[in-house]
Structure formats: C-alpha cells, structure tokens
Design a protein around this motif. Sequence first.
Motif, short mmCIF file in Angstrom:
data_model
loop_
_atom_site.label_atom_id
_atom_site.label_comp_id
_atom_site.label_asym_id
_atom_site.label_seq_id
_atom_site.Cartn_x
_atom_site.Cartn_y
_atom_site.Cartn_z
N LYS A 191 0.84 -1.21 0.00
CA LYS A 191 0.00 0.00 0.00
C LYS A 191 0.87 1.26 0.00
O LYS A 191 0.59 2.22 -0.73
CB LYS A 191 -0.92 -0.01 1.23
CG LYS A 191 -1.85 1.18 1.32
CD LYS A 191 -2.72 1.11 2.56
CE LYS A 191 -3.65 2.31 2.65
NZ LYS A 191 -4.53 2.24 3.85
N ASP A 192 1.93 1.25 0.80
CA ASP A 192 2.83 2.40 0.86
C ASP A 192 3.55 2.61 -0.48
O ASP A 192 3.72 3.75 -0.94
CB ASP A 192 3.86 2.23 1.98
CG ASP A 192 3.24 2.38 3.37
OD1 ASP A 192 2.14 2.97 3.46
OD2 ASP A 192 3.83 1.89 4.35
N LEU A 193 3.99 1.50 -1.10
CA LEU A 193 4.66 1.61 -2.40
C LEU A 193 3.74 2.20 -3.46
O LEU A 193 4.15 3.04 -4.27
CB LEU A 193 5.12 0.22 -2.87
CG LEU A 193 6.40 -0.36 -2.28
CD1 LEU A 193 6.61 -1.77 -2.80
CD2 LEU A 193 7.61 0.51 -2.63
N LEU A 194 2.48 1.76 -3.44
CA LEU A 194 1.54 2.22 -4.46
C LEU A 194 1.26 3.71 -4.38
O LEU A 194 0.81 4.32 -5.36
CB LEU A 194 0.23 1.43 -4.34
CG LEU A 194 0.31 -0.02 -4.85
CD1 LEU A 194 -0.91 -0.82 -4.41
CD2 LEU A 194 0.45 -0.05 -6.36
N LYS A 195 1.56 4.32 -3.22
CA LYS A 195 1.38 5.77 -3.10
C LYS A 195 2.35 6.53 -4.00
O LYS A 195 2.14 7.71 -4.31
CB LYS A 195 1.60 6.20 -1.64
CG LYS A 195 0.51 5.73 -0.70
CD LYS A 195 0.86 6.07 0.75
CE LYS A 195 -0.20 5.53 1.72
NZ LYS A 195 0.19 5.72 3.14
N GLU A 196 3.43 5.84 -4.43
CA GLU A 196 4.42 6.47 -5.29
C GLU A 196 4.11 6.28 -6.77
O GLU A 196 4.85 6.74 -7.64
CB GLU A 196 5.81 5.91 -4.99
CG GLU A 196 6.28 6.12 -3.55
CD GLU A 196 7.69 5.61 -3.33
OE1 GLU A 196 8.57 5.93 -4.16
OE2 GLU A 196 7.90 4.87 -2.35
N VAL A 197 3.01 5.56 -7.07
CA VAL A 197 2.66 5.25 -8.45
C VAL A 197 1.33 5.92 -8.80
O VAL A 197 0.37 5.84 -8.03
CB VAL A 197 2.53 3.71 -8.65
CG1 VAL A 197 2.20 3.38 -10.09
CG2 VAL A 197 3.82 3.01 -8.23
N ARG A 198 1.27 6.55 -9.95
CA ARG A 198 0.01 7.14 -10.43
C ARG A 198 -0.68 6.13 -11.32
O ARG A 198 -0.19 5.81 -12.40
CB ARG A 198 0.29 8.42 -11.22
CG ARG A 198 0.72 9.61 -10.36
CD ARG A 198 1.00 10.83 -11.24
NE ARG A 198 -0.15 11.14 -12.10
CZ ARG A 198 -0.08 11.87 -13.21
NH1 ARG A 198 1.08 12.37 -13.61
NH2 ARG A 198 -1.14 12.13 -13.93
N TYR A 199 -1.81 5.60 -10.88
CA TYR A 199 -2.49 4.58 -11.67
C TYR A 199 -3.99 4.83 -11.66
O TYR A 199 -4.53 5.49 -10.76
CB TYR A 199 -2.17 3.17 -11.15
CG TYR A 199 -2.53 2.93 -9.70
CD1 TYR A 199 -3.77 2.43 -9.34
CD2 TYR A 199 -1.61 3.22 -8.68
CE1 TYR A 199 -4.10 2.21 -8.01
CE2 TYR A 199 -1.93 3.01 -7.35
CZ TYR A 199 -3.18 2.51 -7.03
OH TYR A 199 -3.50 2.30 -5.71
N SER A 200 -4.67 4.25 -12.66
CA SER A 200 -6.12 4.41 -12.78
C SER A 200 -6.87 3.30 -12.06
O SER A 200 -7.93 3.52 -11.48
CB SER A 200 -6.54 4.40 -14.25
OG SER A 200 -5.81 5.34 -15.00
N ARG A 201 -6.32 2.08 -12.13
CA ARG A 201 -6.97 0.92 -11.51
C ARG A 201 -5.92 0.01 -10.89
O ARG A 201 -4.77 -0.05 -11.37
CB ARG A 201 -7.77 0.10 -12.53
CG ARG A 201 -8.86 0.87 -13.25
CD ARG A 201 -9.63 -0.05 -14.17
NE ARG A 201 -10.51 0.70 -15.05
CZ ARG A 201 -11.27 0.16 -16.00
NH1 ARG A 201 -11.24 -1.16 -16.17
NH2 ARG A 201 -12.05 0.91 -16.75
N LEU A 202 -6.34 -0.72 -9.87
CA LEU A 202 -5.50 -1.75 -9.26
C LEU A 202 -6.30 -3.04 -9.23
O LEU A 202 -7.38 -3.10 -8.63
CB LEU A 202 -5.10 -1.37 -7.84
CG LEU A 202 -4.39 -2.47 -7.03
CD1 LEU A 202 -3.01 -2.77 -7.61
CD2 LEU A 202 -4.28 -2.08 -5.56
N TYR A 203 -5.78 -4.06 -9.90
CA TYR A 203 -6.42 -5.38 -9.89
C TYR A 203 -5.63 -6.31 -8.96
O TYR A 203 -4.40 -6.38 -9.05
CB TYR A 203 -6.46 -5.98 -11.29
CG TYR A 203 -7.42 -5.29 -12.21
CD1 TYR A 203 -8.80 -5.39 -12.00
CD2 TYR A 203 -6.98 -4.53 -13.29
CE1 TYR A 203 -9.69 -4.75 -12.84
CE2 TYR A 203 -7.87 -3.89 -14.14
CZ TYR A 203 -9.22 -4.00 -13.91
OH TYR A 203 -10.12 -3.37 -14.74
#
Length: 308
Positions: A191-203
């Motif tokens: 979850k913390d890593l994903l804060k550094e990524v700009r994305y539209s969807r997460l599957y």
Amino acid sequence: MSDHKCVYGPVPSRRLGESLGISPIPKKTCNYSCIYCQLGRTDRMTNRRSEFFPLQEIVDEFRTALTCGASFDAVTLVGEGEPTLYSRIGDLITEMKKYTEKPVAVITNGALLYEKSLREELSHADIVLPSLDACDERTFRTINRPWTGLTFEKCFRGLAGFSREYTGELWIETMVIDGINDDDESLHRMKDLLKEVRYSRLYINTPVRPPAEENVRPVPPETMDRAVRILGGISIDQLVSVGFFSSEKDDYNAVLGIIRRHPMNQFEIGTFLKTRGNAEAEKVLSRLNEDPAVQGEEYKGFVTYRLR
C-alpha cells in the motif's frame, strides 16, 4: 515468411473484455520466471530486446485477422513471455492503431520500464497493465525470479517513473499468493509503495490456473477480501470473462492455438466447441490427453490444458 502465428483470439479477458491477442515474442521468452506463471517455467531467460519476428509480418497477420469478422473490445500485446522484449513494440503499437479504433493495450511485467526508450514507445498505447507482486528484494526474487541483472529497486523506480509520464490508462495488477505476500505486513508495505505510483486501476489477483511451481497456492476468499480492503483495489475474481474465438477451421487445431498462449480448462473447451457447432468435446479432450505436446493438470477441481 515465418510460420509462427503472432495474432490469436479473440480470447476472454476479465479486464479487457474480448481481447484480440498479439504475441510478438517466441514461447516462454521472458526476463522473469514467475512461480505462478500459467505457461510454466521460463526456458528462454533474457533481458535483451530483439525484433524476434519481422514487424511487417505481424502487421500483415493482424490485418488478415481483422477480415475474419470476429468482434473484439481491445487489441492486447501480451505474448508467451514478456512483450516489451520485442524491440519494435512502439512501431507495432503505432501500426495497430492505423487499422483499428479499438484501444491497444500492453500487458507487461514492467521490468524494463527503467529504460527511457521503452517508456517512450509505450506512451503510444491506450492502456498499459504492469505487474507489481513484491514489496522488497527478497519477495521479488521469491515470486518473480528475475533475470540476474534486475533488482526490485530498479524495476520499481522504472514503474513509478513511467506512471508520472504516461498519459494513458495505467492499470496495475498484483498477484497475491498464499503464505508468501498475503500477510498484513506485506500488504501494508505494498500500500505504501503504491502511493508512489500514479495509476487508474489496481487489480488484485491470485493464481487461478495451474502455476509453474506446485507449491503455489491461491489465497482463500477471506484473505482476498482483506487485500482488497487494505489496498483498495478490485478483486479480479469479481470480473466475468466471456468466450473464446479462433479463425482456425479445424476444431482441435483451434484449441491448440488458444492453449499455446491462454490455458483452458475442460469446461471452457466444451463451451468453446459448442460455439463452433461441435458437441463432441469428450473426443477433443481425449485427444488432448493423449497428445505428448499437451499438458493436462488438475488444479482447483478443474483439468487445465496448456502446451508443454
């Protein structure tokens, strides 16, 4: 002309609907050897990009496929390994877009996104779907088993950098595996890593077809629910896939053509054959069971077939 067919389908994709697939690389050519891979272990490990098949041959095959009249929702560069290893993927995307108004998607492990040239090539795609399964080097080596020169930091920084430049739809997929990356600590680090990524969807996915390694297990529903709650993504199990298609006239060869890239279980094969007017699925399944080039494996109550 090579006799390798690069265009196949349409096949059902739970994310993209009916997907017309393009595989611009040879079988099992990849810079990862993921323990969950539905195609089995990678036997051609490489991190070198190459024009494995002439670009014009793939384009001509794609144009021919369009004349078959099959409906599809997206063109997907996916491959029997890692499609970004195709050195002319940018040109390929541009060519596809000349002949269809449907979105062009690239499904990738994301390992090479640290390369500026590749990031530029992928900028022409409508949708890019990179994987992010690990939250540290140890888990990265356990799950993805990358080519020796790749590190988690290098690959993740490439993904994060690409996400800030890319103007299309970025859909991240993470594979959650029982006992490896499904604990609370791993999920919160992800979850913390994903804060550094700009994305539209997460599957959020878990292995649903026979994996490369026998000890790989899907997570139970309650764990998937917890992962969805923590990460805020979409469980891929909640998406519905539709049917398969092949322009191949012979039913058996049509099944072989699909399972080369997309393993099918016995029920999917039966349903596919019915759409072609063949009510004798048992004969086809019997032939598959006897074919030395085909591997049938029981997993989660189904027998799933793929090419060896």
